[in-house]
Write an enzyme that holds these catalytic residues in place. Structure first.
Site, mmCIF file in Angstrom:
data_model
loop_
_atom_site.group_PDB
_atom_site.id
_atom_site.type_symbol
_atom_site.label_atom_id
_atom_site.label_comp_id
_atom_site.label_asym_id
_atom_site.label_seq_id
_atom_site.Cartn_x
_atom_site.Cartn_y
_atom_site.Cartn_z
ATOM 1 C CE1 TYR A 25 85.759 45.671 35.680
ATOM 2 C CE2 TYR A 25 85.105 47.740 36.913
ATOM 3 C CZ TYR A 25 84.856 46.213 35.661
ATOM 4 O OH TYR A 25 84.040 46.899 35.327
ATOM 5 N N PRO A 85 82.754 57.770 38.777
ATOM 6 C CG PRO A 85 85.305 57.028 39.144
ATOM 7 C CD PRO A 85 83.561 57.803 39.796
ATOM 8 C CD GLN A 110 87.111 54.666 38.899
ATOM 9 O OE1 GLN A 110 86.497 54.010 37.586
ATOM 10 N NE2 GLN A 110 86.586 54.342 40.192
ATOM 11 C CB CYS A 119 82.104 52.567 32.125
ATOM 12 S SG CYS A 119 82.918 51.635 32.963
ATOM 13 N NE ARG A 127 73.070 53.139 37.204
ATOM 14 C CZ ARG A 127 72.750 51.212 37.494
ATOM 15 N NH1 ARG A 127 72.078 51.019 37.193
ATOM 16 N NH2 ARG A 127 74.165 51.278 36.876
#
Length: 369
Positions: free
Chosen positions: A186, A24, A102, A26, A331
């Site tokens: 988180y 995942p 996710q 963002c 990435r």
């Protein structure tokens, strides 16, 4: 010679064509701020499937409006959001890859300005600009972000139901697997860490108390999704701070997750607290892989490794030496959405991974193979 990176892997009833998975990442690309997927998401995830990934995990998706990192995040708290994800799932499937999602709640790191396109990236978003009051295990802020409210037991129950409801929608949308986000500072990581969880009730104290919320959510989700559907969890196996959630506690947690029906753990690190002055994370190629290797050795859980694993032979080495079962390449796929095809060519893999429409562009490389 066996190329581990290109070998299928089976979790429950799901067989994934290879061990190149996209984690995942963002996107902060929901301009309407309604949590509904856009054409950007269709292109973004489809490109990775076309580029040879075995599986793709959709970015952190809020189980509640207040669980989003930013207002531009994806959500899965209503059926319109579910329906908008169906074409993404269908496209990825049509290109031969598996897809998961996710599910996340950002806790005290929610209601922030996206990483780009705003005047103060990462700062708290004022309520006048669409922000909201955040929640956490304890009423203690992360760095300079706005102070959260401590969740009471009714609030905790609400979060558990939200994860379960979002999981049900993910099943209805056709996803192959579900990942619960318990990393990077988180909400679920905030509960796990003694640095952010100072509760004195049954959700605080020792590791069993701090892990209670995550295990409740795992149990609720596992009970309602199909028996053959894999359930994954992402953790930060080290906070890189003395006194924080560490590899010893992570080992115990992964053992519990195995007992509660989780099928794979993705091993990341950090994100829950600013580092003390003078402390540095040893960031470099594969820097989190030793954490993954430890958990794979000391538990019965299949493990995925992530973090600056950018080269095909580097990824192959991690698998061949038994440090992980799956490699998550992030990435490097952003830089080159055809990373999986390039890896297959470098390892002299099966040309069938290359779409027929594109093989003319690879003829010289295929002949060399």
């Amino acid at each position: 010679m066996t190329q581990h990176l290109l070998t299928p892997i089976t979790l429950r009833d799901l067989t994934v064509r290879n061990r190149i998975w996209v984690p995942p990442m963002c996107q902060y690309s929901v301009a309407a701020r309604d949590g509904v997927a856009t054409p950007w998401h269709l292109m973004h995830y489809g490109s990775f499937a076309r580029g040879g990934a075995g599986a793709i995990i959709v970015e952190a998706t809020g189980v509640l409006p207040e669980g989003r990192i930013s207002p531009q995040d994806l959500g899965l708290w209503n059926d319109a959001q579910r329906d908008a994800l169906v074409p993404v799932v269908e496209l990825v499937h049509s290109l031969g890859a598996a897809i998961g999602i996710q599910l996340a709640h950002a806790g005290r790191k929610a209601s922030t300005q996206p990483e780009w396109g705003t005047p103060h990236p990462g700062a708290s978003l004022p309520e006048a600009d669409g922000g909201w009051t955040t929640v956490a295990p304890s009423a203690e802020a992360y760095a300079d972000l706005a102070a959260p409210e401590a969740l009471d037991e009714a609030g905790i129950d609400h979060v558990v139901r939200a994860f379960a409801d979002s999981a049900r929608r993910a099943v209805d949308a056709g996803f192959d697997m579900i990942e619960i986000h318990a990393a990077h500072g988180y909400l679920l990581h905030e509960f796990l860490s003694p640095l952010s969880n100072h509760r004195t009730d049954s959700y605080g104290g020792d590791l069993a108390g701090r892990a209670r919320l995550l295990l409740r959510i795992v149990d609720e989700v596992r009970a309602l999704i199909p028996g053959g559907m894999p359930l994954l969890v992402r953790i930060s196996a080290s906070e890189w701070v003395e006194g924080g959630f560490d590899l010893e506690e992570a080992t115990q947690l992964v053992t519990w997750l195995t007992e509660h029906g989780v099928d794979m753990v993705d091993v990341s690190s950090g994100g829950n607290t600013p580092l003390p002055e003078g402390t540095r994370i040893p960031v470099g190629p594969g820097y989190q892989t030793p954490l993954a290797a430890h958990l794979r050795t000391h538990t019965e859980m299949p493990i995925s490794a992530v973090g600056m694993i950018d080269e095909p032979f580097q990824a192959e080495h991690v698998l061949a030496t038994g440090q992980a079962d799956v490699i998550r390449v992030g990435r490097a796929f952003l830089r080159d959405p055809s990373w999986g095809l390039q890896a297959s060519l470098a390892l002299r893999g099966d040309e069938e991974l290359i779409p027929a429409q594109y093989r003319r562009a690879y003829r010289q490389q295929l002949r060399r193979g």
